[in-house]
Design a protein around this motif. Structure first.
Motif, PDB file in Angstrom:
ATOM      1  N   ASP A  98      34.467  48.778  -0.254  1.00 16.54           N
ATOM      2  CA  ASP A  98      35.630  49.605  -0.039  1.00 16.54           C
ATOM      3  C   ASP A  98      36.880  48.893   0.226  1.00 16.54           C
ATOM      4  OD1 ASP A  98      37.522  51.672   0.197  1.00 16.54           O
ATOM      5  OD2 ASP A  98      35.897  52.873   1.189  1.00 16.54           O
ATOM      6  N   VAL A  99      37.902  48.836  -0.498  1.00 17.29           N
ATOM      7  CA  VAL A  99      39.297  48.247  -0.044  1.00 17.29           C
ATOM      8  C   VAL A  99      40.287  49.237   0.020  1.00 17.29           C
ATOM      9  CG1 VAL A  99      38.660  45.947  -0.971  1.00 17.29           C
ATOM     10  CG2 VAL A  99      39.704  47.768  -2.462  1.00 17.29           C
ATOM     11  N   SER A 100      40.084  50.420   0.458  1.00 20.39           N
ATOM     12  CA  SER A 100      41.053  51.364   0.532  1.00 20.39           C
ATOM     13  C   SER A 100      41.887  51.052   2.044  1.00 20.39           C
ATOM     14  CB  SER A 100      40.528  52.853   0.697  1.00 20.39           C
ATOM     15  OG  SER A 100      39.574  52.839   1.731  1.00 20.39           O
ATOM     16  N   SER A 101      43.088  51.961   2.145  1.00 13.60           N
ATOM     17  CA  SER A 101      43.709  51.502   3.368  1.00 13.60           C
ATOM     18  C   SER A 101      43.126  51.805   4.743  1.00 13.60           C
ATOM     19  CB  SER A 101      44.965  52.547   3.394  1.00 13.60           C
ATOM     20  OG  SER A 101      44.740  53.897   3.257  1.00 13.60           O
ATOM     21  N   SER A 102      41.946  52.842   4.719  1.00 13.92           N
ATOM     22  CA  SER A 102      41.291  53.161   5.924  1.00 13.92           C
ATOM     23  C   SER A 102      40.373  51.750   6.341  1.00 13.92           C
ATOM     24  CB  SER A 102      40.337  54.228   5.714  1.00 13.92           C
ATOM     25  OG  SER A 102      39.523  53.983   4.286  1.00 13.92           O
ATOM     26  N   MET A 103      40.259  50.861   5.487  1.00 12.94           N
ATOM     27  CA  MET A 103      39.552  49.532   5.870  1.00 12.94           C
ATOM     28  C   MET A 103      40.218  48.848   6.751  1.00 12.94           C
ATOM     29  SD  MET A 103      36.516  49.339   4.787  1.00 12.94           S
ATOM     30  CE  MET A 103      35.885  47.765   4.710  1.00 12.94           C
ATOM     31  N   LEU A 104      41.402  49.086   6.980  1.00 13.09           N
ATOM     32  CA  LEU A 104      42.494  48.368   8.129  1.00 13.09           C
ATOM     33  C   LEU A 104      42.263  48.801   9.261  1.00 13.09           C
ATOM     34  CD1 LEU A 104      45.336  47.747   5.800  1.00 13.09           C
ATOM     35  CD2 LEU A 104      43.432  46.211   6.013  1.00 13.09           C
ATOM     36  N   LEU A 234      41.770  54.038  15.413  1.00 14.01           N
ATOM     37  CA  LEU A 234      43.286  53.381  15.095  1.00 14.01           C
ATOM     38  C   LEU A 234      43.386  52.863  13.699  1.00 14.01           C
ATOM     39  CD1 LEU A 234      45.779  53.322  16.759  1.00 14.01           C
ATOM     40  CD2 LEU A 234      45.151  50.880  17.206  1.00 14.01           C
ATOM     41  N   SER A 235      44.247  53.497  12.550  1.00 13.06           N
ATOM     42  CA  SER A 235      44.321  53.248  11.352  1.00 13.06           C
ATOM     43  C   SER A 235      45.643  53.431  10.920  1.00 13.06           C
ATOM     44  CB  SER A 235      43.485  54.379  10.472  1.00 13.06           C
ATOM     45  OG  SER A 235      42.240  54.547  10.944  1.00 13.06           O
ATOM     46  N   PRO A 236      46.076  52.758   9.976  1.00 12.92           N
ATOM     47  CA  PRO A 236      47.556  52.772   9.464  1.00 12.92           C
ATOM     48  C   PRO A 236      47.952  54.065   8.916  1.00 12.92           C
ATOM     49  CG  PRO A 236      46.181  50.875   8.286  1.00 12.92           C
ATOM     50  CD  PRO A 236      45.183  51.966   8.982  1.00 12.92           C
ATOM     51  N   VAL A 237      49.123  54.502   9.244  1.00 11.39           N
ATOM     52  CA  VAL A 237      49.581  55.910   9.160  1.00 11.39           C
ATOM     53  C   VAL A 237      50.784  55.762   8.189  1.00 11.39           C
ATOM     54  CG1 VAL A 237      48.209  57.149  10.956  1.00 11.39           C
ATOM     55  CG2 VAL A 237      50.427  56.330  11.406  1.00 11.39           C
ATOM     56  N   ALA A 238      51.383  54.882   8.536  1.00 11.82           N
ATOM     57  CA  ALA A 238      53.062  54.679   7.858  1.00 11.82           C
ATOM     58  C   ALA A 238      53.182  53.137   7.588  1.00 11.82           C
ATOM     59  CB  ALA A 238      53.981  55.559   8.392  1.00 11.82           C
ATOM     60  N   TYR A 239      54.486  52.784   6.997  1.00 14.57           N
ATOM     61  CA  TYR A 239      54.901  51.451   7.180  1.00 14.57           C
ATOM     62  C   TYR A 239      56.255  51.398   7.940  1.00 14.57           C
ATOM     63  CZ  TYR A 239      52.199  49.943   2.985  1.00 14.57           C
ATOM     64  OH  TYR A 239      51.240  49.869   2.255  1.00 14.57           O
ATOM     65  N   ASN A 240      56.231  50.341   8.628  1.00 10.45           N
ATOM     66  CA  ASN A 240      57.453  50.133   9.503  1.00 10.45           C
ATOM     67  C   ASN A 240      58.474  49.544   8.545  1.00 10.45           C
ATOM     68  OD1 ASN A 240      56.240  50.841  12.192  1.00 10.45           O
ATOM     69  ND2 ASN A 240      55.288  48.816  11.997  1.00 10.45           N
ATOM     70  N   ARG A 241      59.633  49.398   8.899  1.00  6.01           N
ATOM     71  CA  ARG A 241      60.814  48.923   8.149  1.00  6.01           C
ATOM     72  C   ARG A 241      60.811  47.591   7.590  1.00  6.01           C
ATOM     73  NH1 ARG A 241      66.638  51.460  11.027  1.00  6.01           N
ATOM     74  NH2 ARG A 241      66.066  53.505  10.564  1.00  6.01           N
ATOM     75  N   ASP A 242      59.970  46.787   8.541  1.00  2.57           N
ATOM     76  CA  ASP A 242      59.807  45.245   8.266  1.00  2.57           C
ATOM     77  C   ASP A 242      58.538  45.081   7.339  1.00  2.57           C
ATOM     78  OD1 ASP A 242      57.761  45.871  10.014  1.00  2.57           O
ATOM     79  OD2 ASP A 242      58.389  44.415  11.403  1.00  2.57           O
ATOM     80  N   GLY A 243      57.845  46.142   6.842  1.00  2.13           N
ATOM     81  CA  GLY A 243      56.806  46.043   5.705  1.00  2.13           C
ATOM     82  C   GLY A 243      55.367  46.137   6.564  1.00  2.13           C
ATOM     83  N   THR A 244      55.423  46.282   7.975  1.00  2.89           N
ATOM     84  CA  THR A 244      54.095  46.039   8.533  1.00  2.89           C
ATOM     85  C   THR A 244      53.522  47.677   8.885  1.00  2.89           C
ATOM     86  OG1 THR A 244      55.383  46.332  10.682  1.00  2.89           O
ATOM     87  CG2 THR A 244      54.699  43.874   9.910  1.00  2.89           C
ATOM     88  N   TYR A 245      52.267  47.664   9.014  1.00  4.80           N
ATOM     89  CA  TYR A 245      51.763  49.107   9.378  1.00  4.80           C
ATOM     90  C   TYR A 245      51.933  49.569  10.612  1.00  4.80           C
ATOM     91  CZ  TYR A 245      49.059  47.259   5.169  1.00  4.80           C
ATOM     92  OH  TYR A 245      48.864  46.798   3.966  1.00  4.80           O
TER      93      TYR A 245
END
Length: 332
Positions: A98-104, A234-245
């Motif tokens: 699985d390579v979905s965003s939740s894997m981060l 603790l999972s990615p929920v959005a992008y910061n302005r610099d492209g980080t999660y």
């Protein structure tokens, strides 16, 4: 000279017990060989003779020759062993990841995907005699590498797997179906899929149960792994302005009933990994469950070493005979 020497007939060394008996016999026999003369005085007689004092050397030479013969009878030899292995039961394995965003998510360190790649890499290295392939899936699925015996290719492909290659989502049915497609033509006696996910099926046009039935039809065993802690992570929920999660707490949702059903239908087993250690334990257990049978052939080459001892014994006996009939002739 005596490195790696073994004896084919070590029981002959019991004959060495004859040597102290021979010495004892010689001690008493020696007295009988010496003539005695009683006189009132030995003044004027020369009683010391070098040859008579060295006479026991003859017996010592004979004992050495006997010891050499006994050692030769024990057959000293060196052994050269060469081995050749033959895989009698090969296993073809596809790892569906699985390579979905939740894997981060960071409930595993440093995150789920990187933790999985490290553990999966160790698993691949422990399967030198099997063929392994990789399938990645998110909203859809793709073959990262077909089944191959070249582990360097598989490990390189595993390192390259990352989030963002596919549209986000979790298509468990697609990932399983693609894995089945990689294995259905395999001629291996045992075919295995290791399917890992941290979510629920929410994408794709193939139902997971349909894919599981296909796997069972082709005799492909599937081990399923639900990855993630119980509760929030603790999972990615959005992008910061610099492209980080930007990270935030999200509920962990894993369709364990579905994963258990897939494992049951295909004859596999379901596992739940909630941390790095349990993930390692799961792959260790799968590694033990799926054993490749290896037939080993050993070839033995022996090099005999008794000949120099026989030559030595012959030379000693010849020397003893020569001394007995030359220097010591008048004393024996």
């Amino acid at each position: 000279m005596f490195e790696n020497i073994e004896f084919a007939n070590p029981q002959f060394f019991w004959l060495l017990l004859l040597l102290p008996l021979a010495l004892l016999w010689y001690f008493f026999k020696r007295r009988e060989e010496i003539a005695s003369l009683r006189i009132s005085s030995i003044k004027g007689f020369t009683v010391s003779s070098l040859a008579s004092k060295l006479k026991p050397i003859l017996f010592a030479i004979r004992l050495l020759a006997l010891a050499a013969i006994i050692t030769a009878l024990a057959r000293p030899q060196t052994e050269d062993i060469s081995t050749r292995t033959k895989t009698t039961k090969g296993i073809d394995i596809v790892m569906a990841i699985d390579v979905s965003s939740s894997m981060l998510a960071r409930d595993l360190k440093p995150n789920r995907l990187l933790a999985l790649k490290e553990v999966a890499g160790d698993f691949i290295k422990q399967r030198p005699n099997d063929r392994i392939g990789l399938v990645g899936y998110a909203a859809e699925s793709y073959t990262k590498t077909p089944i191959t015996s070249d582990k360097s290719i598989v490990l390189a492909a595993l390192r390259e797997i990352t989030y963002g290659e596919l549209e986000d989502g979790t298509a468990i049915g697609m990932g399983l179906a693609t894995s089945v497609n990689r294995l259905k033509e395999s001629k291996a006696i045992s075919k295995v899929i290791i399917l890992l996910t941290d979510g629920v099926n929410n994408s794709g046009f193939i139902e997971p149960k349909t894919a599981a039935d296909l796997a069972a039809e082709f005799g492909i065993k599937t081990y399923t792994i639900g990855l993630g802690t119980n509760g929030n992570a603790l999972s990615p929920v959005a992008y910061n302005r610099d492209g980080t999660y930007r990270y935030g707490m999200r509920q962990v949702e894993i369709d364990e009933n579905l994963l258990k059903e897939i494992a049951t239908v295909t004859g596999g087993k379901y596992f739940r990994a909630t941390n790095n250690e349990s993930l390692e334990d799961i792959y260790d257990e799968i590694n033990k469950l799926e054993k490749t049978e290896i037939e080993e052939f050993k070839y033995y080459k022996y090099e005999e070493k008794f000949r120099p001892l026989i030559l030595l014994a012959g030379a000693l006996l010849l020397l003893e005979w020569a001394l007995r009939n030359s220097i010591f002739k008048s004393f024996i």
